[in-house]
Design a protein around this motif. Structure first.
Motif, short mmCIF file in Angstrom:
data_model
loop_
_atom_site.label_atom_id
_atom_site.label_comp_id
_atom_site.label_asym_id
_atom_site.label_seq_id
_atom_site.Cartn_x
_atom_site.Cartn_y
_atom_site.Cartn_z
N HIS A 105 0.90 -1.19 0.11
CA HIS A 105 -0.11 0.04 0.11
C HIS A 105 0.88 1.37 -0.17
O HIS A 105 2.04 1.11 0.50
CB HIS A 105 -0.83 0.01 1.33
CG HIS A 105 -1.74 -1.22 1.41
ND1 HIS A 105 -2.81 -1.42 0.33
CD2 HIS A 105 -1.92 -2.31 2.14
CE1 HIS A 105 -3.37 -2.67 0.95
NE2 HIS A 105 -2.80 -3.06 1.89
N ILE A 106 0.38 2.29 -0.28
CA ILE A 106 0.95 3.76 -0.46
C ILE A 106 1.64 3.99 1.13
O ILE A 106 2.77 4.35 1.19
CB ILE A 106 0.04 4.73 -0.62
CG1 ILE A 106 -0.63 4.60 -1.94
CG2 ILE A 106 0.79 6.24 -0.53
CD1 ILE A 106 0.55 4.86 -3.22
N SER A 107 0.76 3.37 2.12
CA SER A 107 1.21 3.64 3.55
C SER A 107 2.65 3.04 3.90
O SER A 107 2.96 3.17 4.94
CB SER A 107 0.04 3.48 4.39
OG SER A 107 -0.25 2.07 4.22
N ASP A 108 2.83 1.93 3.11
CA ASP A 108 4.07 0.95 3.40
C ASP A 108 5.25 1.81 2.90
O ASP A 108 6.46 1.47 3.32
CB ASP A 108 3.94 -0.26 2.68
CG ASP A 108 2.72 -1.20 3.18
OD1 ASP A 108 2.44 -1.74 2.35
OD2 ASP A 108 2.69 -1.13 4.36
N THR A 109 5.10 3.07 2.23
CA THR A 109 6.37 3.98 1.79
C THR A 109 7.14 4.11 3.17
O THR A 109 6.64 4.93 4.03
CB THR A 109 6.11 5.08 1.28
OG1 THR A 109 5.57 4.70 -0.05
CG2 THR A 109 7.12 6.18 1.10
N ALA A 110 8.40 3.47 3.30
CA ALA A 110 9.40 3.81 4.49
C ALA A 110 10.66 3.43 4.27
O ALA A 110 10.80 2.78 3.20
CB ALA A 110 8.48 2.94 5.70
N GLU A 111 11.61 3.64 5.22
CA GLU A 111 12.69 2.89 5.27
C GLU A 111 12.74 1.44 6.14
O GLU A 111 12.20 1.60 7.17
CB GLU A 111 13.87 3.84 6.04
CG GLU A 111 15.10 3.33 5.81
CD GLU A 111 15.93 4.06 4.45
OE1 GLU A 111 15.60 5.09 4.24
OE2 GLU A 111 16.88 3.50 3.96
N TYR A 112 13.11 0.40 5.51
CA TYR A 112 13.19 -0.92 6.26
C TYR A 112 14.69 -1.11 6.43
O TYR A 112 15.56 -1.23 5.60
CB TYR A 112 12.47 -1.75 5.26
CG TYR A 112 11.11 -1.40 5.19
CD1 TYR A 112 10.52 -0.55 4.26
CD2 TYR A 112 10.20 -2.34 6.02
CE1 TYR A 112 9.28 -0.28 4.10
CE2 TYR A 112 8.69 -2.00 5.72
CZ TYR A 112 8.32 -0.92 4.79
OH TYR A 112 6.92 -0.68 4.71
N PHE A 113 14.84 -1.57 7.94
CA PHE A 113 16.28 -1.86 8.37
C PHE A 113 16.24 -3.46 8.75
O PHE A 113 15.35 -3.74 9.68
CB PHE A 113 16.55 -1.03 9.54
CG PHE A 113 16.99 0.51 9.09
CD1 PHE A 113 15.90 1.31 9.21
CD2 PHE A 113 17.93 0.68 8.53
CE1 PHE A 113 16.05 2.69 9.02
CE2 PHE A 113 18.40 2.05 8.29
CZ PHE A 113 17.12 2.85 8.54
N CYS A 114 17.12 -4.18 8.07
CA CYS A 114 17.19 -5.53 8.67
C CYS A 114 18.55 -5.58 9.73
O CYS A 114 19.49 -4.69 9.55
CB CYS A 114 18.01 -6.37 7.64
SG CYS A 114 18.11 -8.10 7.97
N ALA A 115 18.15 -6.34 10.85
CA ALA A 115 19.29 -6.25 11.90
C ALA A 115 19.54 -7.80 12.44
O ALA A 115 18.65 -8.47 12.45
CB ALA A 115 18.76 -5.50 13.14
N VAL A 116 20.65 -7.90 12.94
CA VAL A 116 20.99 -9.00 13.43
C VAL A 116 21.64 -9.15 14.80
O VAL A 116 22.46 -7.98 15.24
CB VAL A 116 22.09 -9.77 12.32
CG1 VAL A 116 23.29 -9.01 12.38
CG2 VAL A 116 22.49 -11.22 12.88
N ARG A 117 21.53 -10.06 15.52
CA ARG A 117 22.18 -10.12 16.95
C ARG A 117 22.65 -11.70 17.13
O ARG A 117 21.87 -12.45 16.86
CB ARG A 117 21.00 -9.64 17.93
CG ARG A 117 21.24 -9.41 19.30
CD ARG A 117 19.96 -9.05 19.95
NE ARG A 117 20.48 -8.18 21.15
CZ ARG A 117 19.60 -7.62 22.04
NH1 ARG A 117 18.06 -7.83 21.75
NH2 ARG A 117 19.92 -6.92 23.08
#
Lengths: 114, 115
Positions: free
Chosen positions: A82-94
């Protein structure tokens, strides 16, 4: 030490199309994996996490990710954006043993257009 | 829903000045963190704090940086003498579970601009 690579800095997609955001990690030990989302002018929000068990993890807003140990990947997917999914996505590990910090990838900007 | 709050949202300062960024973690959390994100770069770990002392710090967290939990609610990051390269978004986070599995809850960040 661990590291995270997000191969795409930006992913443009049309509304209602499927999307996959790629994440690969490197670690000499077993890890926990996370995806965070950052909407414009907001903080980091957890989308989903893999700790153990089923390799397919479902998160909020219809997102899911699959942990692939052999390919050291944790790609994020959504069947219809959706339009509202416009964002920055970060993958992270631990690391999953002992105390460990959260290591982030550089982020992928998802741009959804009508 | 409980959340991590940060102040100020944006601070502009002159090089060499001291800056204090403030954070109010979620009230029953025990572990506190500072991360930063320089524009266009990845989110980087700075420091973690537990039981009133630093648990771990990164190479970035040099003598110019310090953290403090002055009371039961605030968690602060101080930069003693800011440099141009300190310009970044600083994120505070807290977690309440075992540190190996607990989700980190992040604040909305404090943008620091050093002129």
């Amino acid at each position: 030490a661990q590291s995270v690579t997000q191969l795409d800095s930006q992913v443009p997609v049309f509304e209602e199309a499927p999307v996959e955001l790629r994440c690969n990690y490197s670690s000499s030990v077993s890890v926990y994996l996370f995806w965070y989302v950052q909407y414009p002018n907001q903080g980091l929000q957890l989308l989903l996490k893999y700790l153990s068990g089923s390799t397919l993890v479902k998160g909020i807003n219809g997102f899911e990710a699959e942990f692939n140990k052999s390919q050291t990947s944790f790609h994020l997917r959504k069947p219809s954006v959706h339009i509202s999914d416009t964002a920055e996505y970060f993958c992270a590990v631990r690391m999953n043993s002992g105390y460990s910090t959260l290591t982030f990838g550089k982020g992928t900007m998802l741009l959804v257009s009508p | 829903e409980p959340e991590v709050t940060q102040t100020p949202s944006h601070q502009v300062t002159q090089m060499g000045q001291e800056v204090i960024l403030r954070c109010v973690p979620i009230s029953n959390h025990l572990y506190f963190y500072w991360y930063r994100q320089i524009l266009g770069q990845k989110v980087e770990f700075l420091v973690s704090f537990y039981n009133n002392e630093i648990s771990e710090k990164s190479e970035i967290f040099d003598d110019q940086f310090s953290v403090e939990r002055p009371d039961g609610s605030n968690f602060t990051l101080k930069i003693r003498s800011t440099k141009l390269e300190d310009s970044a978004m600083y994120f505070c986070a807290s977690s309440g579970q075992g540190i190996n599995t607990g989700e980190l809850f992040f604040g909305e960040g404090s943008r620091l601009t050093v002129l």
